[in-house]
Design an enzyme around this catalytic site. Structure first.
Site, mmCIF file in Angstrom:
data_model
loop_
_atom_site.group_PDB
_atom_site.id
_atom_site.type_symbol
_atom_site.label_atom_id
_atom_site.label_comp_id
_atom_site.label_asym_id
_atom_site.label_seq_id
_atom_site.Cartn_x
_atom_site.Cartn_y
_atom_site.Cartn_z
ATOM 1 N N ILE A 90 60.859 60.156 77.658
ATOM 2 C CA ILE A 90 61.875 59.147 78.039
ATOM 3 C C ILE A 90 63.378 59.824 78.229
ATOM 4 O O ILE A 90 64.297 59.088 78.838
ATOM 5 C CB ILE A 90 62.149 57.950 76.917
ATOM 6 C CG1 ILE A 90 62.560 58.391 75.371
ATOM 7 C CG2 ILE A 90 60.978 57.076 76.683
ATOM 8 C CD1 ILE A 90 63.207 57.374 74.493
ATOM 9 N N HIS A 93 53.818 67.243 68.755
ATOM 10 C CA HIS A 93 53.694 66.910 69.884
ATOM 11 C C HIS A 93 54.024 68.172 70.877
ATOM 12 O O HIS A 93 54.787 68.842 70.577
ATOM 13 C CB HIS A 93 54.591 65.695 70.647
ATOM 14 C CG HIS A 93 56.171 65.692 70.055
ATOM 15 N ND1 HIS A 93 56.528 65.629 68.721
ATOM 16 C CD2 HIS A 93 57.329 66.225 70.457
ATOM 17 C CE1 HIS A 93 57.899 65.922 68.703
ATOM 18 N NE2 HIS A 93 58.577 66.134 69.779
ATOM 19 N N LEU A 94 53.180 68.206 72.069
ATOM 20 C CA LEU A 94 53.578 69.282 73.017
ATOM 21 C C LEU A 94 54.264 68.751 73.835
ATOM 22 O O LEU A 94 53.892 67.791 74.752
ATOM 23 C CB LEU A 94 52.273 69.952 73.571
ATOM 24 C CG LEU A 94 51.303 70.119 72.468
ATOM 25 C CD1 LEU A 94 49.953 70.936 73.328
ATOM 26 C CD2 LEU A 94 51.868 71.310 71.575
ATOM 27 N N HIS A 95 55.509 69.255 74.567
ATOM 28 C CA HIS A 95 56.277 68.981 75.570
ATOM 29 C C HIS A 95 55.604 69.672 76.767
ATOM 30 O O HIS A 95 55.762 71.087 76.642
ATOM 31 C CB HIS A 95 57.729 69.549 75.446
ATOM 32 C CG HIS A 95 58.531 68.976 74.498
ATOM 33 N ND1 HIS A 95 59.399 67.661 74.722
ATOM 34 C CD2 HIS A 95 58.563 68.755 73.058
ATOM 35 C CE1 HIS A 95 59.950 67.175 73.777
ATOM 36 N NE2 HIS A 95 59.397 67.910 72.607
#
Length: 122
Positions: free
Chosen positions: A31, A105-107
């Protein structure tokens, strides 16, 4: 976990702009994107960080990594014959590293040149 933002997204309680989904992995647009392509890739099962996931379920960690590669291809960040134009995968662990959601979480970021080092010294 009922208080985890990403677990609530997995449960469908909070909307997400999903770009890829398997039975064990969810990938959705960030987001607050830091590049033209900025997708978060998460295991649907709650694990606090990368080390916790690796210790608990190496197969799930591999599934998350495979999903990141699939999203990169889907988003046009790799060509059929090579790695151009490229992308970066980052995971943060703990508040000093910038982890703001305690669900690994992987960016996956790309779509523009990414410099190195990635962050200013400070």
């Amino acid at each position: 976990m009922s208080d985890c933002l990403f677990c609530r997204m997995v449960a469908g309680e909070i909307p997400a702009d999903v770009v890829h989904e398997t039975d064990r992995v969810l990938a959705f647009r960030d987001i607050n994107p830091q590049a033209p392509t900025h997708v978060l890739v998460i295991p649907k099962e709650h694990h606090r960080n990368l080390a916790a996931l690796a210790a608990a379920d190496a197969e799930l960690l591999a599934a998350v990594a495979r999903a990141a590669g699939e999203v990169a291809r889907q988003e046009g960040l790799v060509s059929d014959g090579g790695v151009e134009p490229g992308y970066r995968v980052v995971t943060n662990t703990g508040p000093d590293a910038g982890q703001s959601v305690d669900h690994v979480h992987l960016h996956l970021v790309g779509g523009r040149p990414l410099g190195w080092p990635p962050f200013p010294k400070g």
